[in-house]
Scaffold this motif. Structure first.
Motif, short mmCIF file in Angstrom:
data_model
loop_
_atom_site.label_atom_id
_atom_site.label_comp_id
_atom_site.label_asym_id
_atom_site.label_seq_id
_atom_site.Cartn_x
_atom_site.Cartn_y
_atom_site.Cartn_z
N TRP A 222 68.33 35.30 41.70
CA TRP A 222 69.14 36.18 40.87
C TRP A 222 68.54 36.34 39.48
N CYS A 223 67.93 35.28 38.96
CA CYS A 223 67.22 35.42 37.68
C CYS A 223 66.00 36.32 37.85
N ASP A 224 65.26 36.15 38.96
CA ASP A 224 64.10 37.00 39.23
C ASP A 224 64.53 38.46 39.37
N PRO B 78 64.68 49.21 47.39
CA PRO B 78 64.38 48.50 46.14
C PRO B 78 65.49 47.54 45.71
N LEU B 79 66.73 47.79 46.13
CA LEU B 79 67.84 46.92 45.75
C LEU B 79 68.25 45.97 46.87
N THR B 80 67.53 46.03 48.00
CA THR B 80 67.87 45.16 49.12
C THR B 80 67.59 43.70 48.79
N ILE B 81 68.56 42.84 49.04
CA ILE B 81 68.37 41.40 48.85
C ILE B 81 67.60 40.87 50.06
N PRO B 82 66.43 40.25 49.87
CA PRO B 82 65.60 39.83 51.01
C PRO B 82 66.29 38.79 51.90
N VAL C 290 69.26 44.08 36.90
CA VAL C 290 70.56 44.06 37.59
C VAL C 290 70.93 42.61 37.89
N ASP C 291 72.14 42.22 37.52
CA ASP C 291 72.63 40.88 37.81
C ASP C 291 73.97 41.00 38.52
N VAL C 292 73.99 40.70 39.83
CA VAL C 292 75.23 40.82 40.60
C VAL C 292 76.13 39.62 40.40
N LEU D 207 77.59 41.42 54.95
CA LEU D 207 78.20 42.07 53.80
C LEU D 207 78.44 41.07 52.67
N LEU D 208 78.96 39.90 53.01
CA LEU D 208 79.28 38.90 52.00
C LEU D 208 78.04 38.36 51.31
N LEU D 209 77.01 38.02 52.08
CA LEU D 209 75.83 37.36 51.51
C LEU D 209 74.84 38.33 50.88
N PHE D 210 74.79 39.59 51.37
CA PHE D 210 73.82 40.55 50.87
C PHE D 210 74.44 41.76 50.19
N GLY D 211 75.76 41.88 50.27
CA GLY D 211 76.45 42.94 49.56
C GLY D 211 76.33 44.32 50.18
N ASP D 212 75.82 44.42 51.42
CA ASP D 212 75.65 45.73 52.03
C ASP D 212 75.55 45.60 53.54
N GLN D 213 75.63 46.74 54.23
CA GLN D 213 75.50 46.78 55.68
C GLN D 213 74.07 46.43 56.10
N PRO D 214 73.87 45.82 57.27
CA PRO D 214 72.52 45.49 57.71
C PRO D 214 71.69 46.71 58.11
#
Length: 466
Positions: free
Chosen positions: A332-334, A265-269, A341-343, A223-230
């Motif tokens: 984050w720039c990419d 599409p919004l998932t952080i790899p 979107v910039d978190v 949650l902390l590193l990717f902002g969402d549930q796995p």
């Protein structure tokens, strides 16, 4: 209960301490009891409506056997641990005294980008890594004393603006009495944080292990590193996507070996984090999906996070962007360029931060300028030139007379002119860079005055002495 506890017992006895505890203002209430401010600075009272004998015995064990606080050296309470039992005038135990966790927000406000931007502006990916690292350290300390956290969820973790977390609701932990072996269980769990092997089971009827906590800890760190549930993504199987508990139970997450969901599409790899962290997530949610012993321990998470923090690099373009050097570029720039979107949006710097930035920029400017002027002065040495450096006007540098040069006079003039012009161009470019980097009036004025000052002093820098 019809009547508030505080109305029947304003002053309580603190077991093991001579000074009584006075209840001042009520902070919160729930189905099981109340939380009060007290006259003890930095301490709260938690009182139960109908405390059972087992609950009081559990608190006695916790008071007698507290875990070592990993942040005690900096006077930060890592957990709201029971300090002492509280009793009314008749000697009946009502609850306990615990540290107050002040100036902190819930974990949801930390990992959710919209809430974070409002509540903790400037709290970047580096801070999130450090928060995760501290939570792993706290979990390790709690396990070392034989406790199981049980109901780990965002509501039970508070974080301050220095990335220092604190665990609350500690009286819900699973506690084992070291004297009798009796286990006081944690009867509750939270959706999305309960390991797959415990789904659908009555938690009040089973003893939990550290392995169960390892799954919960991995979800918190995700949650902390990717902002969402796995266990979220784009469903690629037949029909509608199963509910989150079914996805969790079947092990469907975007990086599973036989998963039926793919990153959205919004998932952080996953590859954006350090390779050691990638391995920890894969071990927990793949190999450790059913076998709790294969999940990374809090200590292993701690070591991986330390490596990841050391590997983070500041982005030169946006002051709140940090990225893993192992990834190779600022993700984050990419992401902002691709999705808009910039978190971690650029944050306004404080006055002290701007002053420090201006000081560093000026130092970076003067260093190459001083070198260029010194080089040019060598050509003027035959004339006994004396140069005065504007930062230290008292210091006069007298250059020894060089042997007569055999080069043509015209060549010497070209060399001197080239050195002076090059220095001027370099100065203008560097000053321009400083000015373009500023974001407030004070900094722009500073840069402009610096530019004018150097132009005004330039004749003195290159004028030979009489």
């Amino acid at each position: 209960m019809a009547q508030s506890i505080g109305t029947t017992a304003k002053v309580l006895t603190c077991v093991g301490h001579s000074e009584p505890v006075e209840l001042t203002t009520q902070l919160a209430t729930s189905g099981e009891g109340e939380v009060w401010h007290t006259n003890w600075p930095g301490y709260l009272a938690k009182l139960y409506f109908n405390p059972s004998g087992d609950r009081i015995r559990k608190l006695e064990v916790m008071v007698t056997n507290p875990p070592t606080d990993p942040n005690a050296a900096i006077n930060h309470p890592s957990f709201a641990w029971p300090k002492a039992l509280l009793q009314d005038a008749s000697g009946r135990s009502l609850g306990f005294l615990m540290p107050e966790i002040a100036h902190s927000v819930g974990l949801f406000d930390v990992y959710n980008p919209q809430r974070r931007r409002t509540v903790l502006p400037g709290f970047n990916w580096l801070y999130l890594h450090v928060t995760a690292m501290n939570i792993a350290s706290i979990t390790q300390a709690i396990h070392a004393k034989g406790y199981v956290l049980g109901d780990i969820k965002p509501q039970n973790i508070l974080v301050n603006n220095q990335a220092l977390p604190s665990v609350i609701d500690t009286d819900s932990f699973q506690v084992r009495d070291p004297q009798t072996g009796q286990v006081f269980r944690c009867p509750v769990g939270s959706e999305g944080f309960t390991p797959p092997e415990l789904l659908g089971r009555d938690l009040a009827q089973l003893d939990q292990t550290e392995g169960h906590d390892r799954f919960r800890l991995a979800v918190i760190i995700h949650l902390l590193l990717f902002g969402d549930q796995p266990y979220k993504g784009v469903w690629t199987g037949w029909g509608d996507s199963p509910d989150p508990n079914q996805l969790l139970s079947q092990g469907h997450w975007p990086y599973g070996a036989t998963t039926l969901i793919q990153p959205g599409p919004l998932t952080i790899p996953l590859e954006t984090v350090h390779p050691e962290l990638q391995q920890c997530f894969l071990r927990c949610f793949n190999e450790g999906h059913r076998d709790a012993s294969l999940r990374p321990t809090p200590g292993e998470w701690l070591q991986a996070l330390k490596l990841a923090v050391a590997d983070l690099k500041a982005c030169p373009k946006v002051n709140c962007h940090y990225y893993s050097q192992s990834y190779g570029r600022c993700y984050w720039c990419d992401r902002k360029k691709a999705l808009g979107v910039d978190v971690f949006p650029k944050a306004s710097l404080s006055r002290e931060q701007w002053q420090a930035r201006n000081h560093d920029a000026a130092a970076a400017l003067f260093k190459p300028l001083a070198h260029a002027v010194t080089t040019a002065s060598i050509y003027l040495g035959e004339r006994g030139a004396k140069l005065s450096w504007p930062r230290s006007p008292q210091l006069q540098l007298t250059l020894p007379k060089l042997p007569s040069l055999t080069l043509p006079e015209q060549w010497i003039k070209y060399a001197v002119t080239t050195g002076i012009v090059s220095t001027a161009i370099l100065s203008i470019l560097l000053i321009g860079k400083v000015l373009m980097a500023q974001e407030d009036t004070e900094s722009a004025v500073f840069g402009t005055l610096l530019f004018i000052g150097l132009i005004a002093l330039w004749p003195r820098l290159v004028k030979p002495s009489d």
